[in-house]
Design a protein around this motif. Structure first.
Motif, PDB file in Angstrom:
ATOM      1  N   ASP A 116       0.815  -1.208  -0.065  1.00  0.00           N
ATOM      2  CA  ASP A 116       0.194   0.059  -0.142  1.00  0.00           C
ATOM      3  C   ASP A 116       0.980   1.287  -0.010  1.00  0.00           C
ATOM      4  O   ASP A 116       0.607   2.266  -0.658  1.00  0.00           O
ATOM      5  CB  ASP A 116      -1.058  -0.229   1.201  1.00  0.00           C
ATOM      6  CG  ASP A 116      -1.979  -0.749   0.721  1.00  0.00           C
ATOM      7  OD1 ASP A 116      -2.295  -1.607  -0.032  1.00  0.00           O
ATOM      8  OD2 ASP A 116      -2.762  -1.191   2.158  1.00  0.00           O
ATOM      9  N   VAL A 117       1.884   1.215   0.859  1.00  0.00           N
ATOM     10  CA  VAL A 117       2.804   2.493   1.020  1.00  0.00           C
ATOM     11  C   VAL A 117       3.627   2.561  -0.498  1.00  0.00           C
ATOM     12  O   VAL A 117       3.801   3.819  -0.875  1.00  0.00           O
ATOM     13  CB  VAL A 117       3.602   2.293   2.054  1.00  0.00           C
ATOM     14  CG1 VAL A 117       4.918   3.516   2.164  1.00  0.00           C
ATOM     15  CG2 VAL A 117       2.975   2.657   3.172  1.00  0.00           C
ATOM     16  N   HIS A 131       5.500   6.161  14.703  1.00  0.00           N
ATOM     17  CA  HIS A 131       4.247   6.060  15.364  1.00  0.00           C
ATOM     18  C   HIS A 131       3.625   4.950  15.109  1.00  0.00           C
ATOM     19  O   HIS A 131       2.300   4.634  14.989  1.00  0.00           O
ATOM     20  CB  HIS A 131       3.401   7.326  15.337  1.00  0.00           C
ATOM     21  CG  HIS A 131       3.938   8.499  15.674  1.00  0.00           C
ATOM     22  ND1 HIS A 131       3.841   8.865  17.244  1.00  0.00           N
ATOM     23  CD2 HIS A 131       4.472   9.365  15.201  1.00  0.00           C
ATOM     24  CE1 HIS A 131       4.541   9.951  17.353  1.00  0.00           C
ATOM     25  NE2 HIS A 131       4.970  10.476  16.133  1.00  0.00           N
ATOM     26  N   ASP A 132       4.277   3.536  15.129  1.00  0.00           N
ATOM     27  CA  ASP A 132       3.766   2.391  14.609  1.00  0.00           C
ATOM     28  C   ASP A 132       3.180   2.122  13.075  1.00  0.00           C
ATOM     29  O   ASP A 132       2.732   1.336  13.121  1.00  0.00           O
ATOM     30  CB  ASP A 132       2.721   1.827  15.676  1.00  0.00           C
ATOM     31  CG  ASP A 132       2.764   0.331  15.941  1.00  0.00           C
ATOM     32  OD1 ASP A 132       3.863  -0.150  15.746  1.00  0.00           O
ATOM     33  OD2 ASP A 132       1.832  -0.259  16.305  1.00  0.00           O
ATOM     34  N   GLU A 133       3.490   3.203  12.337  1.00  0.00           N
ATOM     35  CA  GLU A 133       2.770   3.084  11.079  1.00  0.00           C
ATOM     36  C   GLU A 133       4.070   2.821  10.221  1.00  0.00           C
ATOM     37  O   GLU A 133       4.862   3.586  10.343  1.00  0.00           O
ATOM     38  CB  GLU A 133       2.150   4.429  10.632  1.00  0.00           C
ATOM     39  CG  GLU A 133       1.454   4.477   9.290  1.00  0.00           C
ATOM     40  CD  GLU A 133       0.818   5.776   8.956  1.00  0.00           C
ATOM     41  OE1 GLU A 133       0.749   6.176   7.617  1.00  0.00           O
ATOM     42  OE2 GLU A 133       0.706   6.705  10.042  1.00  0.00           O
ATOM     43  N   PHE A 134       4.057   1.944   9.262  1.00  0.00           N
ATOM     44  CA  PHE A 134       5.007   1.538   8.424  1.00  0.00           C
ATOM     45  C   PHE A 134       5.197   2.665   7.222  1.00  0.00           C
ATOM     46  O   PHE A 134       3.995   3.359   6.512  1.00  0.00           O
ATOM     47  CB  PHE A 134       4.566   0.336   7.411  1.00  0.00           C
ATOM     48  CG  PHE A 134       5.545   0.038   6.408  1.00  0.00           C
ATOM     49  CD1 PHE A 134       6.674  -0.577   6.632  1.00  0.00           C
ATOM     50  CD2 PHE A 134       5.598   0.362   5.104  1.00  0.00           C
ATOM     51  CE1 PHE A 134       7.727  -0.925   5.567  1.00  0.00           C
ATOM     52  CE2 PHE A 134       6.212   0.041   3.912  1.00  0.00           C
ATOM     53  CZ  PHE A 134       7.321  -0.152   4.502  1.00  0.00           C
ATOM     54  N   PRO A 176       0.130  -7.214  -3.197  1.00  0.00           N
ATOM     55  CA  PRO A 176       0.858  -7.630  -1.989  1.00  0.00           C
ATOM     56  C   PRO A 176       1.438  -9.077  -2.102  1.00  0.00           C
ATOM     57  O   PRO A 176       2.354  -9.211  -1.742  1.00  0.00           O
ATOM     58  CB  PRO A 176      -0.500  -7.922  -1.109  1.00  0.00           C
ATOM     59  CG  PRO A 176      -1.506  -6.769  -1.646  1.00  0.00           C
ATOM     60  CD  PRO A 176      -1.322  -6.709  -3.127  1.00  0.00           C
ATOM     61  N   HIS A 177       0.885  -9.621  -3.096  1.00  0.00           N
ATOM     62  CA  HIS A 177       1.257 -11.133  -3.201  1.00  0.00           C
ATOM     63  C   HIS A 177       2.578 -10.969  -3.651  1.00  0.00           C
ATOM     64  O   HIS A 177       3.582 -12.021  -3.551  1.00  0.00           O
ATOM     65  CB  HIS A 177       0.425 -11.950  -4.292  1.00  0.00           C
ATOM     66  CG  HIS A 177       0.672 -13.251  -4.539  1.00  0.00           C
ATOM     67  ND1 HIS A 177       0.511 -14.306  -3.454  1.00  0.00           N
ATOM     68  CD2 HIS A 177       1.562 -13.894  -5.253  1.00  0.00           C
ATOM     69  CE1 HIS A 177       1.006 -15.462  -3.957  1.00  0.00           C
ATOM     70  NE2 HIS A 177       1.473 -15.291  -5.055  1.00  0.00           N
ATOM     71  N   SER A 178       2.909  -9.892  -4.494  1.00  0.00           N
ATOM     72  CA  SER A 178       4.421  -9.827  -4.815  1.00  0.00           C
ATOM     73  C   SER A 178       5.686  -9.902  -3.943  1.00  0.00           C
ATOM     74  O   SER A 178       6.649 -10.359  -4.298  1.00  0.00           O
ATOM     75  CB  SER A 178       4.686  -8.550  -5.622  1.00  0.00           C
ATOM     76  OG  SER A 178       3.708  -8.204  -6.832  1.00  0.00           O
TER      77      SER A 178
END
Length: 180
Positions: free
Chosen positions: A25-26, A74-77, A47-49
């Motif tokens: 997503d990022v 802050h715990d966010e990727f 995401p499977h990649s």
């Protein structure tokens, strides 16, 4: 599990399969921004990649030949920073990093690379750490330069970016030179 606390808000962590959607997503939200300097974006279409990529990162950690870590604010990727390669016999490693565009310019990657370099010298037992940046990627080059890394030279046509080769600069820091 590897966790490197950079400060109260920032942490490097080992990536697991459950993180693949966050990473995708990022990357996907920042695809155009990141594609200027990262040659692997066309291979991450879902995401499977990341299934085989994350498996490879985990194997490298187990074998001591790499340590690719997720950067969490802050715990966010928000990006990645780690040792893309570690040469255990030579006690040498190379740092790679990328950051979501909205987090640029806040000093987060500077603190992270400083913390990872410190960790590499003190905990991993490295003697030499390298960073390779695109010669024209001035924003990325500011980071090793600000931390006192020494430019060792320009590597002509070092990396292929989608439709062209570009030159890269090799920076290095030796344990004996690390001022922190």
């Amino acid at each position: 599990m590897i966790r490197i606390r950079i400060d109260d808000d920032l942490e490097l962590r080992e990536i697991h399969q459950r993180d693949r959607k966050k990473i995708y997503d990022v990357v996907d939200e920042n695809r155009v921004f990141l594609k200027r300097w990262l040659p692997w974006l066309d291979y991450t279409k879902s995401p499977h990649s990341y299934l085989s990529v994350i498996k490879s990162w985990q194997q490298n950690i187990e074998m001591g030949t790499g340590m690719e870590l997720g950067l969490f604010y802050h715990d966010e990727f928000i990006g990645m920073c780690g040792f893309t390669t570690i040469e255990p016999n030579s006690r040498r490693a190379q740092i790679g990093y990328w950051l979501a565009q909205e987090y640029e310019g806040k000093g987060l990657m500077m603190k992270t690379v400083k913390g990872l370099t410190d960790y590499g010298f003190k905990e991993v037992g490295l003697n030499r750490i390298e960073i390779i940046c695109g010669e024209k990627n001035l924003r990325s080059r500011k980071l090793p330069e600000a931390l006192g890394f020494t430019p060792e030279g320009t590597m002509k046509e070092y990396e292929f970016l989608y439709d062209h080769y570009h030159d890269c600069i090799l920076y290095r820091m030796l344990k004996s030179e690390w001022p922190y």
